[in-house]
Design an enzyme around this catalytic site. Structure first.
Site, mmCIF file in Angstrom:
data_model
loop_
_atom_site.group_PDB
_atom_site.id
_atom_site.type_symbol
_atom_site.label_atom_id
_atom_site.label_comp_id
_atom_site.label_asym_id
_atom_site.label_seq_id
_atom_site.Cartn_x
_atom_site.Cartn_y
_atom_site.Cartn_z
ATOM 1 N N CYS A 124 -6.545 -1.891 -3.977
ATOM 2 C CA CYS A 124 -6.888 -2.559 -5.250
ATOM 3 C C CYS A 124 -7.246 -1.571 -6.349
ATOM 4 O O CYS A 124 -7.297 -1.950 -7.523
ATOM 5 C CB CYS A 124 -8.034 -3.534 -5.036
ATOM 6 S SG CYS A 124 -7.662 -4.797 -3.826
ATOM 7 N N HIS A 264 -12.160 -5.208 -11.684
ATOM 8 C CA HIS A 264 -11.210 -5.728 -10.699
ATOM 9 C C HIS A 264 -11.662 -7.137 -10.327
ATOM 10 O O HIS A 264 -12.843 -7.381 -10.080
ATOM 11 C CB HIS A 264 -11.198 -4.802 -9.476
ATOM 12 C CG HIS A 264 -10.456 -5.367 -8.321
ATOM 13 N ND1 HIS A 264 -9.215 -5.964 -8.448
ATOM 14 C CD2 HIS A 264 -10.770 -5.447 -6.991
ATOM 15 C CE1 HIS A 264 -8.813 -6.368 -7.268
ATOM 16 N NE2 HIS A 264 -9.734 -6.085 -6.366
ATOM 17 N N ASN A 294 -7.587 -12.743 -6.510
ATOM 18 C CA ASN A 294 -7.550 -11.276 -6.467
ATOM 19 C C ASN A 294 -6.092 -10.829 -6.335
ATOM 20 O O ASN A 294 -5.476 -11.017 -5.286
ATOM 21 C CB ASN A 294 -8.384 -10.809 -5.271
ATOM 22 C CG ASN A 294 -8.362 -9.306 -5.077
ATOM 23 O OD1 ASN A 294 -7.606 -8.602 -5.742
ATOM 24 N ND2 ASN A 294 -9.184 -8.817 -4.168
HETATM 25 O O1 UT7 Z 1 -10.091 -6.218 -3.468
HETATM 26 C C1 UT7 Z 1 -11.018 -6.096 -2.436
HETATM 27 C C2 UT7 Z 1 -10.860 -7.288 -1.540
HETATM 28 N N1 UT7 Z 1 -11.982 -7.784 -0.829
HETATM 29 C C3 UT7 Z 1 -13.151 -8.183 -1.350
HETATM 30 O O2 UT7 Z 1 -13.457 -8.040 -2.512
HETATM 31 C C4 UT7 Z 1 -14.067 -8.888 -0.396
HETATM 32 C C5 UT7 Z 1 -15.519 -8.641 -0.642
HETATM 33 N N2 UT7 Z 1 -16.310 -9.631 0.128
HETATM 34 C C6 UT7 Z 1 -16.464 -10.883 -0.330
HETATM 35 O O3 UT7 Z 1 -16.014 -11.226 -1.412
HETATM 36 C C7 UT7 Z 1 -17.259 -11.838 0.524
HETATM 37 O O4 UT7 Z 1 -17.839 -11.151 1.616
HETATM 38 C C8 UT7 Z 1 -16.400 -13.021 1.047
HETATM 39 C C9 UT7 Z 1 -15.978 -13.922 -0.096
HETATM 40 C C10 UT7 Z 1 -15.152 -12.508 1.760
HETATM 41 C C11 UT7 Z 1 -17.205 -13.856 2.026
HETATM 42 O O5 UT7 Z 1 -18.377 -14.366 1.389
HETATM 43 P P1 UT7 Z 1 -19.778 -14.362 2.155
HETATM 44 O O6 UT7 Z 1 -20.758 -15.022 1.274
HETATM 45 O O7 UT7 Z 1 -20.028 -12.939 2.572
HETATM 46 O O8 UT7 Z 1 -19.504 -15.317 3.363
HETATM 47 P P2 UT7 Z 1 -19.617 -14.988 4.924
HETATM 48 O O9 UT7 Z 1 -18.515 -14.097 5.359
HETATM 49 O O10 UT7 Z 1 -21.023 -14.569 5.222
HETATM 50 O O11 UT7 Z 1 -19.375 -16.412 5.570
HETATM 51 C C12 UT7 Z 1 -20.335 -17.476 5.437
HETATM 52 C C13 UT7 Z 1 -19.794 -18.688 6.164
HETATM 53 C C14 UT7 Z 1 -19.315 -18.398 7.577
HETATM 54 O O12 UT7 Z 1 -19.630 -19.534 8.373
HETATM 55 P P3 UT7 Z 1 -20.924 -19.500 9.341
HETATM 56 O O13 UT7 Z 1 -20.678 -18.365 10.291
HETATM 57 O O14 UT7 Z 1 -22.101 -19.260 8.443
HETATM 58 O O15 UT7 Z 1 -20.898 -20.851 9.964
HETATM 59 C C15 UT7 Z 1 -17.807 -18.310 7.443
HETATM 60 O O16 UT7 Z 1 -17.134 -18.655 8.637
HETATM 61 O O17 UT7 Z 1 -18.660 -19.202 5.460
HETATM 62 C C16 UT7 Z 1 -17.560 -19.351 6.380
HETATM 63 N N3 UT7 Z 1 -16.328 -19.132 5.619
HETATM 64 C C17 UT7 Z 1 -15.684 -20.120 4.984
HETATM 65 N N4 UT7 Z 1 -15.950 -21.428 4.867
HETATM 66 C C18 UT7 Z 1 -15.105 -22.183 4.133
HETATM 67 C C19 UT7 Z 1 -15.653 -17.963 5.420
HETATM 68 N N5 UT7 Z 1 -14.568 -18.198 4.668
HETATM 69 C C20 UT7 Z 1 -14.565 -19.528 4.392
HETATM 70 C C21 UT7 Z 1 -13.711 -20.353 3.644
HETATM 71 N N6 UT7 Z 1 -14.021 -21.677 3.532
HETATM 72 N N7 UT7 Z 1 -12.613 -19.899 3.010
#
Ligand code: UT7
Length: 337
Positions: A124, A264, A294
Site C-alpha cells: 500500500c 492512505h 482500501n
Molecule cells: O493497507 C493496509 C491494510 N490493512 C489494514 O489497514 C488493516 C489494519 N487493521 C484494521 O483495520 C483492523 O484491525 C480490522 C478492521 C482488520 C479489524 O478491526 P478490529 O476492531 O481490530 O476487529 P477484531 O479483529 O478485533 O475483531 C473483532 C470481532 C471478532 O469477533 P470476536 O472474536 O470478538 O467474536 C471478529 O471475528 O469482529 C469479528 N469480525 C467481523 N465481524 C463482522 C472480523 N471481521 C468481521 C466482519 N464482520 N467483516
C-alpha cells in the site's frame, strides 16, 4: 528546479459492491464494517480487467485533463504522450508475476515510446515510494515529465470467504503527471521507511521463490492476502504520527501551515487515532474509503485527483500524503500544489 504536479486522473470500475451486498454472501453487516473501518462500498473490476487496464485509463484521464485545462503547451494527446520520460507504477497486483512490469504494459498501451517504465512494489506504500522515485529521477538529470500511477485489482487476491479481509479492499487506479520546472514549490520532501521485522503481517504467500508453484499441484484456494489486522493497525497509527511529525520538523512548519492531509485510505479509525494523538482536527484529513474501501497503492492518487478536480486542493496549497503497508513500510510526501 522544482518537480511539480501538473495534472491528475483516476479510473474507477463501474461495478459497486456495498456492505449490504457482502452481508448477503458472508457473515458480516453494514454496521460492523462501517463502525470498524469507515468503509461503505468498494468498486470491483470485471474478470477480464487487470491493473494495467485501470492504470492506463487513469493515466489517459490525467493526460486528457492536462490538455483540456491548458496545463501543458502540447495540443494533442499524442504529442503530450511523446514528452513523457518516465512511467513509475506502484501496485501489489501486477498483471504478471515477476515480469514484464505492469508499467511497460501501460507504456505500450499509451504509446509512450520515449518513457522508461518500471514498477514499484511496496504494497500500500507503493505510490508514495513511486512518487519519491519519480521526483528523484526527474531532479537528477535530463528528464522532464513523469507519470506516476497507482493501480490495483485487489479483488483478485482477496479471499472472498474470509470476512476479516474481504470487506476491506477495492479496485481502482490513480495517476499524476509530474514535470520539472524552473522555480520553487512542487514536491518538497518525502519520508520513506521500512520495518522488515513485520514482513509476515501482510503477505501473499504463494507464487514467489520462497513458495513456488509445484508441478502437478492442485490449487484449493486462490492465493490471497493474509493479514494480522491488529499488528498492522498498531503499526499504522505509530508510523502515521511519526511521518507527519518528521515532515513538519524537517521542513520547520506547523500543522496549521498544512491545507490538507491525504492519508492512505485503509481504515477511518486508524486516521482518527493518529489525528487525536497529534491534535489534528478531522477535517484536515481527506477520506474517501466510504466509497472505495482500501485500494492499496491507488488510494492516495485517487484521493489526490478527487481533491484536485473538486477544488479541495488549489494551486499554492500545502498538501501532505501519508501511508503505510506491507513490508511493513510507510512514508509520505509534502507537496506545494
Ligand atoms: O493497507 C493496509 C491494510 N490493512 C489494514 O489497514 C488493516 C489494519 N487493521 C484494521 O483495520 C483492523 O484491525 C480490522 C478492521 C482488520 C479489524 O478491526 P478490529 O476492531 O481490530 O476487529 P477484531 O479483529 O478485533 O475483531 C473483532 C470481532 C471478532 O469477533 P470476536 O472474536 O470478538 O467474536 C471478529 O471475528 O469482529 C469479528 N469480525 C467481523 N465481524 C463482522 C472480523 N471481521 C468481521 C466482519 N464482520 N467483516
Amino acid at each position: 528546479m522544482a518537480i511539480v504536479v501538473v495534472s491528475t486522473g483516476r479510473a474507477i470500475p463501474p461495478r459497486r459492491v456495498t456492505n449490504e451486498d457482502l452481508a448477503a454472501l458472508i457473515d458480516t453487516s453494514d454496521e460492523w464494517i462501517r463502525s470498524h473501518t469507515g468503509i461503505g462500498a468498494r468498486h470491483i473490476a470485471a474478470d477480464d480487467v487487470a491493473s494495467s487496464d485501470l492504470g492506463y485509463e487513469a493515466a489517459l484521464n490525467a493526460l486528457q485533463y492536462a490538455l483540456d485545462q491548458g496545463l501543458v503547451a502540447e495540443k494533442s494527446l499524442k504529442s503530450l504522450i511523446e514528452t513523457i520520460d518516465l512511467i513509475v507504477l506502484g501496485s501489489s497486483t501486477q498483471d504478471y508475476y515477476s515480469h514484464p512490469s505492469t508499467a511497460c504494459i501501460v507504456q505500450n498501451k499509451l504509446g509512450a515510446v520515449n518513457a522508461a517504465a518500471f514498477d514499484i512494489t511496496e504494497a500500500c506504500s507503493s505510490f508514495i515510494f513511486a512518487f519519491e522515485t519519480a521526483r528523484a529521477l526527474l531532479g537528477a538529470g535530463n528528464r522532464r515529465r513523469a507519470l506516476v500511477i497507482g493501480a490495483e485489482v485487489l479483488s483478485k487476491i482477496t479471499n472472498w470467504d474470509e470476512r476479516e479481509t474481504c470487506v476491506l479492499f477495492g479496485d481502482g487506479a490513480g495517476a499524476v503527471l509530474l514535470e520539472q520546472k524552473e522555480g520553487g514549490g512542487g514536491i518538497i520532501r518525502s519520508v520513506l521507511g521500512s520495518d522488515g521485522s513485520g514482513w509476515e503481517h501482510l503477505i501473499l504467500r504463494r507464487g514467489g521463490s520462497r513458495n513456488p508453484w509445484k508441478k502437478g499441484e492442485v490449487v484449493e484456494q486462490v492465493p490471497a492476502i493474509e493479514m494480522n489486522g491488529h499488528a498492522v493497525y498498531n503499526f499504522a497509527v505509530k508510523v502515521i504520527i511519526k511521518t507527519i511529525k518528521t515532515m513538519l520538523d524537517e521542513e520547520g512548519i506547523e500543522l496549521h501551515d498544512l491545507d490538507l492531509i491525504i492519508p492512505h485510505q485503509a481504515n477511518g479509525r486508524i486516521i482518527q487515532a493518529a489525528g487525536k494523538r497529534l491534535n489534528i482536527p478531522e477535517e484536515k484529513f481527506y477520506t474517501n474509503m466510504e466509497e472505495y474501501a482500501n485500494t492499496s497503492s491507488a488510494s492516495i492518487p485517487i484521493a489526490l485527483d478527487e481533491c484536485n478536480r473538486s477544488g479541495r486542493i488549489k494551486r499554492g496549497d500545502l498538501v501532505m500524503t501519508v501511508g503505510f503497508g506491507g513490508g511493513l513500510s510507510y512514508g509520505g510526501n509534502l507537496i506545494r500544489w
